[in-house]
Design an enzyme around this catalytic site. Structure first.
Site, PDB file in Angstrom:
ATOM      1  CB  SER A   1       3.002 -16.371   1.691  1.00  0.00           C
ATOM      2  OG  SER A   1       1.400 -16.827   3.035  1.00  0.00           O
ATOM      3  N   GLY A   2       3.946 -17.226  -0.367  1.00  0.00           N
ATOM      4  CA  GLY A   2       5.204 -17.180  -1.245  1.00  0.00           C
ATOM      5  C   GLY A   2       4.864 -16.337  -2.843  1.00  0.00           C
TER       6      GLY A   2
ATOM      7  CD1 TRP B   1      -1.849 -12.777  -2.322  1.00  0.00           C
ATOM      8  CD2 TRP B   1       0.211 -11.981  -1.218  1.00  0.00           C
ATOM      9  NE1 TRP B   1      -2.825 -11.494  -1.974  1.00  0.00           N
ATOM     10  CE2 TRP B   1      -1.221 -10.909  -1.241  1.00  0.00           C
ATOM     11  CE3 TRP B   1       1.167 -10.994  -0.700  1.00  0.00           C
ATOM     12  CZ2 TRP B   1      -1.290  -9.123  -0.746  1.00  0.00           C
ATOM     13  CZ3 TRP B   1       0.981  -9.622  -0.682  1.00  0.00           C
ATOM     14  CH2 TRP B   1      -0.132  -9.289  -0.102  1.00  0.00           C
ATOM     15  CG  HIS B   2       4.889 -11.796  -0.862  1.00  0.00           C
ATOM     16  ND1 HIS B   2       3.665 -12.937  -0.309  1.00  0.00           N
ATOM     17  CD2 HIS B   2       4.859 -10.490  -0.782  1.00  0.00           C
ATOM     18  CE1 HIS B   2       3.966 -12.088   0.624  1.00  0.00           C
ATOM     19  NE2 HIS B   2       4.069 -10.652   1.204  1.00  0.00           N
ATOM     20  N   GLY B   3       4.340 -12.332  -5.769  1.00  0.00           N
ATOM     21  CA  GLY B   3       4.788 -12.696  -6.793  1.00  0.00           C
ATOM     22  C   GLY B   3       4.582 -13.324  -7.863  1.00  0.00           C
TER      23      GLY B   3
END
Lengths: 476, 440
Positions: free
Chosen positions: A322-323, A325-327
């Site tokens: 998830s982390g 995915w954010h950047g």
């Protein structure tokens, strides 16, 4: 093009809505598709071709997958489609990161670095790639059959209200609406949809942008100028900026969707009222959470794994993803690991502790944890994030030099009120009134219309004024 | 209520919403409401032209959005709405540096920051400039010319008690205080209107500063000019044409520039303000009186005086070199920069040179004209009591700007283990004594 811009609010949206509302039902999807292509192409004139090409390829790959008779062949085309989508995401979003880190390792070892021209990130790629993945997986899992009409598939991916910043809409959630949405295409939904849109616009422009200005100011300070008070102000400003910006954008997407007959899933449910990190992730960016659960966590075994270690590992891995995915940066990875860690701790023992200490302490504790996590999200790099966090707890008597700003202070209070007001019954009731899809009476129709138009005007005024800050005279 | 009526109300609401959305496009194309221009100075965005390259690179889109944001229908009204809301709710002014002070008085951060000493250039630099001014004053006096430093009154000093608490800083020495001390120390001709305005704040019959403008009031500047004339008369032992205020007008509306910063704030509704007085000036023509020629170098505070025409009536051939850049009156019709003017000829033809600066602009006092005057005297005239220290100082600056010279001195400093500043000074002094003065 972004929703909170003059060109969108003054030209694109009015013209689109007028044409869409007037058009016969047969032409609504083509109009929506053309508008979506124009919307994306305006901001990304080169990448529109990449997205059209990959969606075309994907459509036919999934069609073949659906029509395949053997499981082997189905799996093959599943893998091909996944490779295409993940490959595209990896190339555009993560190649730069991996090459940079690889070069740093080579440089440390005394070797020559790889020559690499940085790739530009197409806007919205993280969102539409994840949606493409839901399409192929949902068809593979036989949750829904694929679309017969190529243009409808293009429209599902390119649907402009949710294209750039979500919500991430899983294919089976919307597939029926693509073909027929007359049931939601009501006057009531148009009116309440516009209100939802303007609420989102107001959140973004009137609250998030004010918070952003202060957060930018603080995070740009040199270490020597940053003290505890400024650091706390900056951290809180960013905490509210990201919430009102992101949830505001989701509101705008849901609102426009509602106006044109779509029922998009909710993306935020007052996340800062959460009493644990576990609850936070059931309220923050819910469509991403659902995606991660359904397409990563459950395939890894979900809650049904045999050992606790494997369970914790899966949880932690999902949040690492998830982390990431954010950047494509270490700060985002650390942010994901940080949340994963607390999720695991809550499963282990912390959850029970939070249940016992009471609602308010648990909420404040969770809010503090989340706010601290945002420092990693916002900081330029890991060392700056660590320095910033250290400053939070180095209390001095020095007064922060950038403190008194009436507008910021008042809007901060408004942000706190709106972020936490559903902790109380009155707040919950108020939100239900504004967000419900119930039939509107006369009073609600008129009040929603007036309120939404006022919000629209005030927000548009703020947008256009943000670029107008004159000098008194020309200065030499 | 009957379902039919309810549905009509709903349909009407949708139409109303669409009308609100479409209105800006209609206004832009049909202009059914007159467009009121916004006040203040800003770079205007020009309408972009489309090309394949610009469209494909995204440049056209960026420029078009900027243009649309400036030009769409009712845009100026929306700016006013936003500014009005910011004023009502947050007491925030949306123009660069403008702040709402107490009692509705507008301030400018340039002035308030200068007042608190935030841009103080230091005692040493001020002393150095003052020495140069003293030297030039002596040179000019020898040629029967008068140099006069005018400290125009600053609003931050005048209304310091009305600066909002959160814009106040620790009060440190500021440029006005520094230069004021230096003028007295070196006996340089000066008039301190900052002090005079403060002393007469409660005594003056009419306001010396407007509520909504940054400049001294037209009435206040007229009183100031009267003092300037008396000073010049006394200094030059001449009798200049009589300048006096024969009456005042106190209209309901403000005249430019008494609302200059207010115009840049662009509100929807007029804020209340106190009336201002506008002097009716009389100048008695008398051929027996002497009108010296004048050049003023200064900031915008001189405009109040210049625009009364006293440069041609009380003085003669009055020029205004605005920030030592734009030359007036010529630039009213044909913009001309000061470096295009024959400086030597202008100085030769002038009797009085006034430097007029405020608290916010003192850090750039002269805007280079003092150095220009110094060069003029060095190149064209015999220096009176050549000031060796100033010449050395100027040569030091020259050496520091010469890369090759500095490389040689750096190497020498390393070899001899002497501070480089000592070596620079020694070289500069040698050059002045053995080259500059030898060739005079």
């Amino acid at each position: 093009m972004v929703f909170s811009s003059s060109i969108f609010l003054v030209y694109f949206l009015p013209i689109f809505l007028l044409v869409y509302f007037i058009a016969d039902a047969r032409f609504k999807n083509p109009i929506l598709l053309i508008a979506s292509v124009l919307f994306y192409a305006w901001g990304a004139p080169k990448f529109i071709f990449a997205i059209l090409a990959t969606t075309t390829l994907d459509f036919y790959l999934v069609k073949i997958l659906y029509n395949s008779q053997t499981e082997k062949k189905r799996k093959l085309f599943l893998i091909l489609s996944l490779t295409l989508n993940v490959g595209m995401l990896f190339y555009f979003k993560y190649c730069n990161f991996f090459i940079e880190n690889f070069n740093a390792a080579l440089s440390a070892a005394g070797a020559h670095e790889i020559t690499w021209t940085k790739v530009i990130l197409p806007i919205g790629i993280s969102f539409y790639t994840f949606e493409s993945l839901t399409y192929v997986v949902d068809v593979y899992r036989k949750l829904h059959k694929p679309l017969n009409n190529f243009w409808q598939y293009q429209m599902y991916i390119l649907l402009f209200p949710k294209l750039i910043a979500g919500p991430i809409i899983r294919y089976h959630e919307i597939s029926d609406q693509i073909e027929d949405r007359t049931i939601n295409d009501t006057i009531d939904n148009k009116i309440s949809g516009f209100l939802r849109f303007t609420i989102g616009l107001g959140k973004k422009v009137l609250i998030a942008n004010v918070m952003a200005a202060k957060a930018d100011e603080v995070f740009a300070l040199q270490d020597a100028d940053l003290n505890a008070a400024s650091a706390w102000i900056g951290m809180l400003a960013y905490t509210f900026q990201i919430y009102f910006d992101f949830s505001g954008y989701s509101d705008m997407a849901i609102g426009i969707g509602k106006m044109i007959g779509f029922k998009f899933p909710e993306n935020f449910d007052n996340p800062y009222t959460s009493q644990s990190i576990t609850e936070f992730w059931r309220r923050w960016h819910m469509t991403l959470g659902n995606w991660m659960r359904n397409y990563l966590y459950i395939p890894l075994g979900g809650n049904k794994v045999k050992s606790k270690f494997r369970l914790y590992f899966n949880l932690w891995l999902v949040f690492l993803a998830s982390g990431f995915w954010h950047g494509a940066a270490w700060t985002f990875i650390i942010w994901g690991i940080y949340h994963g860690l607390f999720l695991v701790l809550e499963r282990a023992f912390l959850g029970n502790v939070l249940k016992k200490i009471g609602k308010i302490p648990a909420t404040l504790f969770t809010f503090l944890l989340v706010a601290i996590g945002w420092v990693f999200f916002r900081a330029d790099d890991v060392s700056k994030a660590i320095t910033f966090l250290k400053k939070l707890f180095q209390f001095e008597s020095k007064t922060p030099y950038l403190f008194w700003d009436h507008k910021f202070i008042i809007m901060m209070f408004v942000a706190i009120l709106l972020a936490f007001f559903t902790s109380f019954k009155l707040g919950e009731k108020t939100q239900r009134v504004f967000y419900s899809s119930d039939e509107l009476g006369v009073a609600k129709t008129i009040s929603f219309t007036v309120l939404s138009c006022l919000l629209f005007i005030v927000s548009l005024a703020a947008i256009t004024s943000s670029n107008f800050n004159p000098f008194i005279y020309f200065r030499f | 209520m009957k379902a039919g009526i309810v549905n009509k109300i709903k349909a009407g609401s949708i139409i109303f919403i669409l009308a609100v959305l479409i209105l800006p496009i209609l206004q832009e194309n049909l202009e059914f409401s007159k467009k009121r221009p916004l006040g203040g100075w800003i770079t205007i965005v020009t309408k972009p032209t489309v090309s394949f390259d610009s469209l494909f690179s995204g440049g056209f889109q960026r420029d078009k959005e900027a243009w649309i944001n400036q030009e769409f229908g009712f845009r100026n009204d929306l700016v006013r709405i936003n500014n009005q809301l910011d004023y009502w709710l947050f007491k925030q002014a949306n123009a660069k540096g403008i702040i709402y002070g107490e009692k509705g008085v507008l301030h400018d951060r340039l002035y308030t920051d200068a007042y608190f000493g935030m841009n103080y250039i230091g005692d040493h630099k001020i002393d150095s400039i003052a020495q140069q001014m003293k030297f030039l004053q002596d040179c000019l006096e020898r040629d029967n010319k008068t140099l006069l430093m005018v400290f125009a009154a600053g609003k931050a000093t005048y209304y310091s008690e009305l600066i909002p608490e959160h814009f106040k800083a620790e009060k440190k020495k500021n440029n006005y205080e520094g230069f004021s001390e230096a003028m007295k120390k070196y006996n340089i001709n000066h008039i301190d209107f900052n002090k005079w305005f403060l002393e007469n704040k409660t005594k003056s019959q009419y306001p010396l500063f407007p509520q909504l403008g940054i400049h001294w009031s037209i009435y206040g500047s007229a009183l100031a000019f009267d003092s300037i004339v008396h000073f010049v008369e006394k200094k030059r032992n001449i009798d200049m044409p009589d300048f006096f205020i024969k009456g005042v007008e106190t209209p309901d509306s403000l005249r430019t520039p008494d609302d200059d910063i207010y115009k840049a704030v662009n509100l929807l509704f007029q804020v209340p303000y106190y009336k201002m007085a506008y002097p009716i000036i009389d100048i008695k023509k008398d051929n027996s009186k002497v009108s010296p020629t004048l050049i003023t170098i200064g900031d915008s505070f001189w405009w109040n005086i210049y625009n009364t025409g006293v440069g041609e009536t009380v003085f003669k051939n009055g020029k205004f070199w605005y920030y030592n850049q734009a030359v007036y009156p010529e630039s009213f019709t044909n913009p001309i920069n000061r470096d295009k003017v024959d400086f030597a000829k202008s100085i030769e033809e002038t009797d009085v040179i006034i430097l007029c600066y405020t608290e916010s602009t003192l850090q750039t006092i002269g805007n280079g004209v003092l150095d220009d005057l110094y060069k003029y005297y060095k190149n064209n005239k015999q220096l009176v009591n050549p000031n060796r220290d100033i010449d050395i100082k100027n040569f030091i600056e020259y050496i520091k700007s010469d890369k090759k010279w500095m490389e040689v001195l750096s190497k020498k400093a390393q070899e001899t283990k002497r501070p480089i500043e000592d070596l620079i000074y020694a070289d500069a002094a040698w050059q002045v004594d053995n080259v500059l003065y030898k060739n005079k």
